[in-house]
Write an enzyme that holds these catalytic residues in place. Sequence first.
Site, mmCIF file in Angstrom:
data_model
loop_
_atom_site.group_PDB
_atom_site.id
_atom_site.type_symbol
_atom_site.label_atom_id
_atom_site.label_comp_id
_atom_site.label_asym_id
_atom_site.label_seq_id
_atom_site.Cartn_x
_atom_site.Cartn_y
_atom_site.Cartn_z
ATOM 1 N N GLY A 56 52.863 43.122 87.606
ATOM 2 C CA GLY A 56 52.819 42.725 89.004
ATOM 3 C C GLY A 56 54.206 42.788 89.600
ATOM 4 N N GLY A 58 57.871 41.737 90.550
ATOM 5 C CA GLY A 58 58.883 40.954 89.852
ATOM 6 C C GLY A 58 58.827 41.211 88.367
ATOM 7 N N HIS A 73 56.480 48.592 79.054
ATOM 8 C CA HIS A 73 56.384 49.764 79.930
ATOM 9 C C HIS A 73 57.641 49.884 80.792
ATOM 10 C CE1 HIS A 73 54.756 52.122 83.399
ATOM 11 N NE2 HIS A 73 54.261 52.827 82.395
ATOM 12 N N ASP A 74 58.129 48.766 81.313
ATOM 13 C CA ASP A 74 59.370 48.776 82.093
ATOM 14 C C ASP A 74 60.529 49.295 81.243
ATOM 15 O OD1 ASP A 74 57.988 47.671 84.204
ATOM 16 O OD2 ASP A 74 58.934 45.705 84.075
ATOM 17 N N ASP A 118 53.243 55.761 79.774
ATOM 18 C CA ASP A 118 51.993 55.330 80.406
ATOM 19 C C ASP A 118 50.873 55.203 79.377
ATOM 20 O OD1 ASP A 118 53.384 55.361 82.797
ATOM 21 O OD2 ASP A 118 52.439 57.186 83.546
#
Length: 152
Positions: A56, A58, A73-74, A118
Site C-alpha cells: 500500500g 508508504g 518486492h520493494d 514481480d
Amino acid sequence: MAACHRILLLLSVAVASGAAQKPPLTKRGLLEFGGIITCSTGRSPLSYVMYGCYCGLGGKGWPRDKADCCHEHDCCYGEAETLGCQTKTDQYRWKCEDKKVECDDLNDKCEKFLCKCDRDAAKCLEKAPYNQKYLFWPSFMCGSEEPKCSIY
C-alpha cells in the site's frame, strides 16, 4: 520502498477500469504486477493495496505476516534500479498459464529482472494465507524497526 506502494495504487485504478483483463501475451510496464498478482493468486490486486505494513502507500516497520510481501518486492525493485532499470516504465512480455507466470524467454536484463521481482512477489502472495485483519492495517502499528533488504 515506496515504489511498490505507488505501483499497487496505480494497479487499483487500472483494475477498476478493466485494464487487468489481459490477452495471453501482454506488454504493459508498470501495470504488469497487478496482472501477475491476479494470475498467481486468483485475487484482485486491490486485495493488497493496503495490506499489512508494506503493501500500500508508504511502508515502514516490520512486515506483519507472510502475505505482507511488498517489502521484499520493494527491495527487488531497488536492486533493479541500481542496474539502471526503470521500474515504473520498463515493459516486459509475460503470459499466465495454470496460475504460473511465464517470462523466461526474455532477453533484456531489465525485463528479466523486473519479471523476476514481480513473479517472486506474486509467488509469495500465493503461498501465504491472506489474513483479513491486516487489510487496512494502521501504519502506527507497524513500529519503526525495518528489515534490511539483505535478509532476502
